[in-house]
Design a protein around this motif. Structure first.
Motif, PDB file in Angstrom:
ATOM      1  N   ALA A   1       1.254  29.248 -23.720  1.00  0.00           N
ATOM      2  CA  ALA A   1       1.376  30.706 -23.527  1.00  0.00           C
ATOM      3  C   ALA A   1       2.326  31.314 -24.543  1.00  0.00           C
ATOM      4  N   GLU A   2       3.472  30.650 -24.769  1.00  0.00           N
ATOM      5  CA  GLU A   2       4.423  31.161 -25.758  1.00  0.00           C
ATOM      6  C   GLU A   2       3.813  31.155 -27.156  1.00  0.00           C
ATOM      7  N   LEU A   3       3.104  30.079 -27.466  1.00  0.00           N
ATOM      8  CA  LEU A   3       2.459  30.018 -28.786  1.00  0.00           C
ATOM      9  C   LEU A   3       1.423  31.104 -28.938  1.00  0.00           C
ATOM     10  N   TYR A   4       0.669  31.373 -27.877  1.00  0.00           N
ATOM     11  CA  TYR A   4      -0.349  32.423 -27.939  1.00  0.00           C
ATOM     12  C   TYR A   4       0.308  33.796 -28.126  1.00  0.00           C
ATOM     13  N   ALA A   5       1.407  34.018 -27.362  1.00  0.00           N
ATOM     14  CA  ALA A   5       2.116  35.299 -27.501  1.00  0.00           C
ATOM     15  C   ALA A   5       2.657  35.473 -28.924  1.00  0.00           C
ATOM     16  N   ALA A   6       3.236  34.392 -29.472  1.00  0.00           N
ATOM     17  CA  ALA A   6       3.756  34.472 -30.839  1.00  0.00           C
ATOM     18  C   ALA A   6       2.639  34.745 -31.840  1.00  0.00           C
TER      19      ALA A   6
ATOM     20  N   LEU B   1       0.825  -1.205   0.000  1.00  0.00           N
ATOM     21  CA  LEU B   1       0.000   0.000   0.000  1.00  0.00           C
ATOM     22  C   LEU B   1       0.859   1.255   0.000  1.00  0.00           C
ATOM     23  N   ASN B   2       1.929   1.264   0.810  1.00  0.00           N
ATOM     24  CA  ASN B   2       2.812   2.427   0.837  1.00  0.00           C
ATOM     25  C   ASN B   2       3.497   2.619  -0.507  1.00  0.00           C
ATOM     26  N   ALA B   3       3.938   1.517  -1.129  1.00  0.00           N
ATOM     27  CA  ALA B   3       4.565   1.613  -2.442  1.00  0.00           C
ATOM     28  C   ALA B   3       3.593   2.155  -3.481  1.00  0.00           C
ATOM     29  N   GLU B   4       2.353   1.727  -3.404  1.00  0.00           N
ATOM     30  CA  GLU B   4       1.341   2.208  -4.349  1.00  0.00           C
ATOM     31  C   GLU B   4       1.072   3.696  -4.148  1.00  0.00           C
ATOM     32  N   ARG B   5       1.034   4.122  -2.884  1.00  0.00           N
ATOM     33  CA  ARG B   5       0.834   5.548  -2.622  1.00  0.00           C
ATOM     34  C   ARG B   5       2.001   6.375  -3.150  1.00  0.00           C
ATOM     35  N   ALA B   6       3.246   5.869  -2.939  1.00  0.00           N
ATOM     36  CA  ALA B   6       4.411   6.589  -3.455  1.00  0.00           C
ATOM     37  C   ALA B   6       4.373   6.665  -4.982  1.00  0.00           C
ATOM     38  N   ARG B   7       3.978   5.573  -5.615  1.00  0.00           N
ATOM     39  CA  ARG B   7       3.893   5.567  -7.085  1.00  0.00           C
ATOM     40  C   ARG B   7       2.865   6.582  -7.575  1.00  0.00           C
ATOM     41  N   ARG B   8       1.712   6.611  -6.904  1.00  0.00           N
ATOM     42  CA  ARG B   8       0.682   7.565  -7.314  1.00  0.00           C
ATOM     43  C   ARG B   8       1.155   9.004  -7.122  1.00  0.00           C
ATOM     44  N   ALA B   9       1.909   9.249  -6.030  1.00  0.00           N
ATOM     45  CA  ALA B   9       2.429  10.601  -5.801  1.00  0.00           C
ATOM     46  C   ALA B   9       3.401  11.002  -6.906  1.00  0.00           C
ATOM     47  N   GLU B  10       4.289  10.083  -7.312  1.00  0.00           N
ATOM     48  CA  GLU B  10       5.224  10.375  -8.395  1.00  0.00           C
ATOM     49  C   GLU B  10       4.496  10.619  -9.708  1.00  0.00           C
ATOM     50  N   VAL B  11       3.483   9.806  -9.964  1.00  0.00           N
ATOM     51  CA  VAL B  11       2.710   9.985 -11.203  1.00  0.00           C
ATOM     52  C   VAL B  11       2.008  11.333 -11.200  1.00  0.00           C
ATOM     53  N   THR B  12       1.442  11.695 -10.056  1.00  0.00           N
ATOM     54  CA  THR B  12       0.759  12.990  -9.957  1.00  0.00           C
ATOM     55  C   THR B  12       1.731  14.145 -10.147  1.00  0.00           C
ATOM     56  N   LYS B  13       2.929  14.027  -9.545  1.00  0.00           N
ATOM     57  CA  LYS B  13       3.944  15.069  -9.703  1.00  0.00           C
ATOM     58  C   LYS B  13       4.369  15.198 -11.162  1.00  0.00           C
ATOM     59  N   ALA B  14       4.620  14.050 -11.808  1.00  0.00           N
ATOM     60  CA  ALA B  14       5.024  14.070 -13.210  1.00  0.00           C
ATOM     61  C   ALA B  14       3.937  14.664 -14.096  1.00  0.00           C
ATOM     62  N   GLU B  15       2.703  14.300 -13.818  1.00  0.00           N
ATOM     63  CA  GLU B  15       1.601  14.858 -14.599  1.00  0.00           C
ATOM     64  C   GLU B  15       1.492  16.367 -14.399  1.00  0.00           C
ATOM     65  N   GLY B  16       1.743  16.828 -13.156  1.00  0.00           N
ATOM     66  CA  GLY B  16       1.715  18.267 -12.904  1.00  0.00           C
ATOM     67  C   GLY B  16       2.812  19.000 -13.665  1.00  0.00           C
ATOM     68  N   GLN B  17       4.028  18.432 -13.654  1.00  0.00           N
ATOM     69  CA  GLN B  17       5.114  19.053 -14.405  1.00  0.00           C
ATOM     70  C   GLN B  17       4.826  19.067 -15.900  1.00  0.00           C
ATOM     71  N   LYS B  18       4.286  17.961 -16.374  1.00  0.00           N
ATOM     72  CA  LYS B  18       3.941  17.903 -17.798  1.00  0.00           C
ATOM     73  C   LYS B  18       2.891  18.953 -18.145  1.00  0.00           C
ATOM     74  N   ARG B  19       1.924  19.111 -17.277  1.00  0.00           N
ATOM     75  CA  ARG B  19       0.879  20.101 -17.525  1.00  0.00           C
ATOM     76  C   ARG B  19       1.428  21.517 -17.490  1.00  0.00           C
ATOM     77  N   ALA B  20       2.392  21.756 -16.568  1.00  0.00           N
ATOM     78  CA  ALA B  20       2.999  23.086 -16.504  1.00  0.00           C
ATOM     79  C   ALA B  20       3.752  23.406 -17.785  1.00  0.00           C
ATOM     80  N   VAL B  21       4.516  22.422 -18.296  1.00  0.00           N
ATOM     81  CA  VAL B  21       5.240  22.623 -19.553  1.00  0.00           C
ATOM     82  C   VAL B  21       4.268  22.882 -20.695  1.00  0.00           C
ATOM     83  N   GLU B  22       3.176  22.121 -20.722  1.00  0.00           N
ATOM     84  CA  GLU B  22       2.181  22.315 -21.779  1.00  0.00           C
ATOM     85  C   GLU B  22       1.568  23.711 -21.712  1.00  0.00           C
TER      86      GLU B  22
END
Length: 297
Positions: free
Chosen positions: A213-218, A187-208
């Protein structure tokens, strides 16, 4: 004298008195009042004759006898614990509770001796069989489905005994300590995995979002340049059209206008900048003002 009379009357009517007493006894023995919560099983010469329901019932005295008084109230078996092994070879302890009631007492009293013991044994076997078909995760998550399947199997097994299983409950599923520790680690391993996935998804969303924003400005910059270019092209077209219609005077007028605008820009400074002016600038500005005033003015 009176006692002799009474004795003589009794002696003469003894047969009638005995007959009346016998009649009363037969009536009492022949009437059976059955409570609402019970059913009576009547035997005649040792064989099943009838089942008496709630209310007033009549039997034949000396021939019929009430052999069994059976309660039809719902009953609960004592809570029981069965060991079972799941499909993925995990030992579990299942706490169960079963509720039942007797519908056909004539089957119950003549086909089974220990009703509670027979039902408990049947439930234990069915629970082990059903648990063996499921993985541990399925036992934990699909408890309602497991209960329904156990109740259905128990009902089918006890149908010949005249019994209805009203409810079958799984109170708890217990695991040994080693299995609990392993599940906690998982259960702890699954929670850690979900946290990493959520973090990665957040970073990916920030980059997107940053890329969007850059495309809109251009796009907006390109749109502004396109509008400016269209405006300049329109102005050039107007000037060209004026020159074509009015000759060089229109061109000279535009040049004079630009020179006046440049002079205004020079005068708008704060006075601290150094400006280099060509030698013929004043003459050019004078010509520009004269041209703006128009001929003859």
């Amino acid at each position: 004298m009176s006692e002799d009379l009474i004795l003589s009357l009794i002696g003469e009517n003894i047969i009638f008195l005995l007959g009346a007493l016998l009649l009363v006894i037969l009536v009492v023995k022949g009437v059976r009042i059955v409570p609402q919560s019970e059913k009576y099983v009547v035997e005649r010469f040792g064989r099943l004759h009838a089942v008496l329901g709630p209310g007033i019932n009549f039997i034949v005295p000396l021939l019929d006898s009430v052999a069994h008084k059976v309660s039809i109230l719902e009953r609960q078996l004592p809570n029981a614990t069965q060991d079972a092994i799941t499909k993925d070879n995990v030992l579990v302890q299942i706490d169960t509770s079963v509720f039942y009631r007797i519908l056909e007492p004539e089957k119950t009293v003549y086909r089974i001796r220990d009703v509670d013991g027979a039902i408990a044994t049947t439930v234990a076997g069915i629970v082990r069989a059903e648990i063996g078909k499921m993985d541990l995760d399925e036992v934990q998550s699909n408890r309602s489905q497991l209960i329904a399947q156990i109740q259905k199997s128990v009902e089918s097994a006890v149908d010949d005994w005249g019994i209805e299983v009203t409810r079958a409950e799984i109170l708890d599923v217990n695991l040994d300590q080693a299995t609990r520790d392993a599940m906690l680690q998982q259960l702890n391993a699954e929670r850690a995995r979900r946290a990493e996935v959520t973090k990665a998804e957040g970073q990916k969303r920030a980059v997107e979002l940053a890329a969007d924003a850059e495309l809109y400005a251009a796009e907006q910059t390109a749109k502004a340049r396109r509008i400016q270019a269209d405006a300049e092209a329109y102005a050039t077209e107007v000037v060209a059209k004026a020159i074509a219609e009015n000759g060089m005077e229109a061109a000279q007028y535009q040049v004079a206008l630009k020179q006046v605008e440049a002079l205004n820009a020079l005068g708008a400074g704060d006075g601290k900048q150094t400006i280099l002016v060509p030698a013929n600038a004043l003459e050019a500005f004078g010509n520009a003002f004269n041209m703006l005033k128009g001929p003859g003015k």
